[in-house]
Design an enzyme around this catalytic site. Structure first.
Site, PDB file in Angstrom:
ATOM      1  CD  GLU A  50      -2.613   1.173   2.365  1.00 50.36           C
ATOM      2  OE1 GLU A  50      -3.726   1.572   2.465  1.00 50.36           O
ATOM      3  OE2 GLU A  50      -2.327   0.486   3.225  1.00 50.36           O
ATOM      4  CE  LYS A 119      -7.692   1.291   3.306  1.00 54.16           C
ATOM      5  NZ  LYS A 119      -6.467   2.113   3.886  1.00 54.16           N
ATOM      6  CB  CYS A 160      -4.853  -1.490   4.205  1.00 50.10           C
ATOM      7  SG  CYS A 160      -4.049  -1.398   5.796  1.00 50.10           S
TER       8      CYS A 160
END
Length: 284
Positions: A50, A119, A160
């Site tokens: 990331e 995301k 994440c």
């Protein structure tokens, strides 16, 4: 099993744990070098961390943001094509239509963009006395699932904080993904507490392989990443794990082993869909 199908049932995954600096050009050069190193070791799929081109932090996202295609994704496309691999490009801050996103671009062996994952779940947490972080102060959330096909297996992508949401992994598995990849930058509070636990949980719950790529730890950074990029098998075992420093780690993804686990403990066949179900509201 024929020789060809047996060969396809196994492939090598390379996970790059990159030490990210404030110099974007250096980050891109180093990432490209480590991707080539992984390909040279036989990796057919390579995963970057990331925010691999930028320090992680709300104060950096706007400064380092790019359009897609742009400088960073061009480098990724060229590396994927040169190495003949599937390259999961970690994530970068993306600017689009006046909004910023935390975005993972995936490229095929021909250098073409296969999927772009923004995301979905933004990292907004407040652990008193330890850490407060609000991605939503600068970023907008994505709104779609992201999967891509390879000759080996179907792969689902999250970034994440997405790993904390078991529903996403369940849907990916339900749609045929056998490997889930999560570029992520857990910190020195959530990392030791939950990083490995969440990977093992997603792997066992769905009987899939789970891979994570973190930036290497930089104690001088404003946001200190935990590191410990890992790969977990469908039995919930950690089969490879980096330390805190820059490294490339490898795992051989064995799809016959995955099939054996699913046959031994056939939870997919035993689910009570007459009582409960996890479904997609919006395909995106």
């Amino acid at each position: 099993m024929s020789g060809i199908s047996k060969a396809m049932s196994k492939f090598r995954l390379g996970v790059v744990q990159l030490l990210v600096t404030k110099a974007k050009a250096d980050n891109l050069q180093r990432a490209c070098s480590l991707v080539k190193e992984a390909a040279g070791q036989g990796a057919k799929v390579v995963l970057l961390p990331e925010c691999f081109n930028s320090p992680y932090g709300t104060g950096f996202f706007a400064e380092y943001a790019e359009k897609i295609p742009g400088e960073s994704t061009r480098v990724l496309s060229e590396a994927a094509k040169e190495c003949g691999i599937y390259l999961v490009g970690g994530s970068i801050p993306e600017e689009d239509g006046g909004k910023l996103f935390n975005t993972c671009s995936v490229f095929g062996p021909d250098g073409k963009l296969l999927v772009k994952h923004r995301k979905i779940h933004l990292f907004d947490i407040d652990v008193p006395g330890k850490i407060r972080f609000q991605e939503s102060e600068t970023l907008s959330p994505g709104s779609s699932l992201s999967m891509f096909e390879t000759p080996y297996c179907k792969i689902g992508v999250g970034i994440c904080y997405d790993i904390r949401f078991s529903e996403l992994a369940q849907i990916y598995a339900k749609k045929g993904c056998q490997l889930l990849v999560y570029p992520g930058a857990f910190n020195m509070t959530t990392g030791p507490a939950h990083w490995e636990l969440l990977q093992r949980a997603r792997a066992v719950d769905n009987q899939v392989y789970v891979a994570t790529a973190s930036p290497a730890r930089d104690e001088t950074a404003s946001y200190v990443a935990w590191g410990h990029s890992s790969v977990v098998n469908p039995w919930g075992e950690v089969i490879t794990k980096a330390g805190s420093e820059e490294a490339v780690v490898y795992a051989d993804i064995d799809l016959q082993y995955l099939a054996d686990v699913r046959q031994q403990i056939p939870i997919t066949m035993q689910r009570r869909n007459d009582i409960y179900n996890v479904s997609v509201v919006q395909e995106g």
